[in-house]
Design an enzyme around this catalytic site. Structure first.
Site, PDB file in Angstrom:
ATOM      1  N   LYS A  52       0.818  -1.202   0.014  1.00  0.00           N
ATOM      2  CA  LYS A  52       0.012   0.101  -0.016  1.00  0.00           C
ATOM      3  C   LYS A  52       0.926   1.222   0.001  1.00  0.00           C
ATOM      4  CE  LYS A  52      -3.887   1.837   2.376  1.00  0.00           C
ATOM      5  NZ  LYS A  52      -4.811   1.785   3.645  1.00  0.00           N
ATOM      6  N   SER A 127      -9.826   2.025   2.927  1.00  0.00           N
ATOM      7  CA  SER A 127      -8.810   2.718   2.074  1.00  0.00           C
ATOM      8  C   SER A 127      -7.861   1.755   1.124  1.00  0.00           C
ATOM      9  CB  SER A 127      -8.254   3.737   2.995  1.00  0.00           C
ATOM     10  OG  SER A 127      -7.279   3.121   3.735  1.00  0.00           O
ATOM     11  N   SER A 151      -9.882  -0.418   6.962  1.00  0.00           N
ATOM     12  CA  SER A 151      -9.347  -0.271   5.807  1.00  0.00           C
ATOM     13  C   SER A 151      -8.717  -1.416   5.099  1.00  0.00           C
ATOM     14  CB  SER A 151      -8.219   0.641   5.516  1.00  0.00           C
ATOM     15  OG  SER A 151      -9.201   2.026   5.588  1.00  0.00           O
TER      16      SER A 151
HETATM   17  N1  GLN Z   1     -13.337   4.337   6.637  1.00  0.00           N
HETATM   18  C1  GLN Z   1     -12.632   4.863   7.664  1.00  0.00           C
HETATM   19  C2  GLN Z   1     -12.049   6.047   7.515  1.00  0.00           C
HETATM   20  O1  GLN Z   1     -11.907   6.705   6.628  1.00  0.00           O
HETATM   21  C3  GLN Z   1     -11.366   3.761   8.002  1.00  0.00           C
HETATM   22  C4  GLN Z   1     -10.125   4.208   7.296  1.00  0.00           C
HETATM   23  C5  GLN Z   1      -8.979   3.272   7.504  1.00  0.00           C
HETATM   24  O2  GLN Z   1      -8.973   2.115   8.263  1.00  0.00           O
HETATM   25  N2  GLN Z   1      -7.655   3.808   6.872  1.00  0.00           N
HETATM   26  O3  GLN Z   1     -11.441   6.564   8.409  1.00  0.00           O
END
Ligand code: GLN
Length: 447
Positions: A52, A127, A151
């Site tokens: 990532k 994400s 994410s």
């Molecule tokens: N959807 C969540 C956020 O926007 C989780 C994101 C994540 O785990 N990086 O914060």
């Protein structure tokens, strides 16, 4: 898969931000030599892996999917990348994501969205959408993601792959560009549970450069796979099956309980409690930490700097205004507000109290159960664009994943069916702290 095939698939998918073909080929040649002369014997010798783009890779651009870091090439490797290299893995490239890992659809990337490999009209989740899409499309068989509030697990569910968020402290965060440091964890994404366990065994280890890294006695997670789940106590939190949950998701998860029962597990429902506080507590804590962590991007030492400005403050302002996308700015504003004097007690401290109570409700549950079985997300992947139009719904859809981060627990997301349109449905198994082996064992019983 060859680099040519990846190139071909990328035209539709856009799972990667960076694939430096020359570097990949050079590394692959070196690894091959190492294997041939017996120097490289690691468990991932010659295995292609995707990383990532918020995880630092020495000499390879690391952008966090932001214009802010469009020219940032780290001079060092993240701890997990170092571990991958020592195990002989070949890093194919850096995967697309929501900007600074803030989002649930991979649509907030400054480098274009990633599409769901199963149906390109839908989002891959986020994400870590790029990593999950790359695995599903067969561009790589394993990838790294990061999980602050879901994410790794949610895009795994949306793409039909397996992803694990380890217990906080199991995998070093050294070299992970911080979103919310008290919640962030790096974890494996793969086609199946076995590969997840193998990748976790490589990246999990004690690292003195992350003060929250825990020293565990045993890092061999593959040994847990074939364990007998006879007598394993599985709890189903009924609070997670109330209104808002898609009918097909609910049915698939209840179907999964049959498999567990057939294998001898004891399945029971119970009331977890505190569920309604998870989303507000998470978004306050995550935004507060993000506003502090992202202060470093000021255009001075590294990252984007505006071309024209008048004086230092104007340079800060213009660089940040131009370098960050709108979702990131929302979070910075919300976080700064919550942390400002006068509001700190009312919001931030209250959110921390809710976090503690959420943790307690899990502690209580784990006195009775070994593993909890829940949905990953209330629905299946939305069509591209719909979440951008309704961000509040997108935040609320994190309901089943964020508590796990607030409580520091491990959880695995694995495929458990398809809806009528053929889109994947995922289920989540949550374990007590440092019970990754139990989790992997339970998950493996589905394979
Ligand atoms: N959807 C969540 C956020 O926007 C989780 C994101 C994540 O785990 N990086 O914060």
């Amino acid at each position: 898969v060859s680099l040519k095939e990846i190139q071909q698939k990328e035209k539709d998918l856009n799972a990667f931000i960076t694939v430096d073909e020359e570097k990949v080929l050079n590394t692959a040649r070196e690894v091959q030599k190492g294997i041939e002369n017996g120097e490289l014997t690691g468990s991932l010798a010659g295995v292609p892996v995707a990383v990532k783009d918020n995880i630092c890779t020495k000499g390879i651009k690391t952008t966090c999917a932001s214009k802010m870091l469009s020219d940032f090439t780290p001079p060092y490797d993240a701890w997990v990348v170092d571990r991958l290299k020592k195990a002989g893995a070949v890093i194919i490239g850096k995967t697309n994501m929501d900007e600074f890992a803030m989002g649930s659809t991979t649509e907030t990337s400054a480098y274009g969205m990633t599409r769901n490999p199963i149906n390109p009209e839908y989002v891959p989740g986020g994400s870590s959408g790029g990593s999950c899409a790359a695995v599903k499309a067969g561009e790589v068989s394993i990838a790294l993601g990061s999980d602050t509030g879901g994410s790794i697990r949610q895009p795994s569910a949306f793409c039909g792959v397996t992803g694990l968020k380890p217990t906080y402290g199991t995998v070093s965060r050294y070299g992970l560009i911080a979103y919310a440091s008290s919640l962030d964890q790096i974890g494996p994404i793969a086609k199946d549970v076995g590969d997840c366990a193998a990748l976790l065994s490589v990246i999990a280890s004690h690292d003195l450069r992350d003060s929250t890294s825990v020293n565990l006695k045993d890092y061999d997670f593959t040994s847990a796979l074939c364990q007998d789940i006879h007598g394993l106590r599985i709890g189903i939190p009924i609070d997670y099956f109330k209104e808002g949950l898609d009918f097909e998701v609910r049915e698939s998860i209840l179907e999964a309980t049959k498999v567990l029962k057939e294998n001898g597990a004891i399945v029971e429902s119970f009331e977890l409690g505190m569920t309604e506080y998870a989303i507000p507590a998470y978004y306050m804590i995550a935004s507060a930490e993000a506003s502090s962590n992202l202060e470093r991007f000021d255009g001075v030492k590294y990252g984007y700097r505006a071309l024209e400005y008048e004086g230092l403050h104007d340079m800060y302002k213009k660089s940040r205004t131009q370098g960050f996308g709108s979702e990131v700015k929302h979070r910075i504003m919300l976080g700064s507000f919550i942390l400002s004097s006068g509001y700190y007690d009312a919001y931030y401290i209250k959110a921390l109290k809710a976090k503690n109570m959420i943790k307690q409700s899990f502690d209580y549950a784990f006195q009775k159960y070994d593993v909890l079985l829940t949905p990953v997300s209330p629905g299946t992947p939305p069509k591209l664009g719909t979440s951008l139009r309704d961000p509040l719904k997108m935040y609320l859809d994190d309901i089943y994943t964020v508590s796990v981060n607030l409580a520091g627990l491990p959880a695995i997301s694995l495929p458990c069916g398809l809806n009528q349109e053929g889109l994947p449905i995922g289920m989540q198994l949550i374990g007590n702290c440092f019970s990754e082996k139990t989790l992997l064992g339970a998950a493996y019983s589905f394979e």
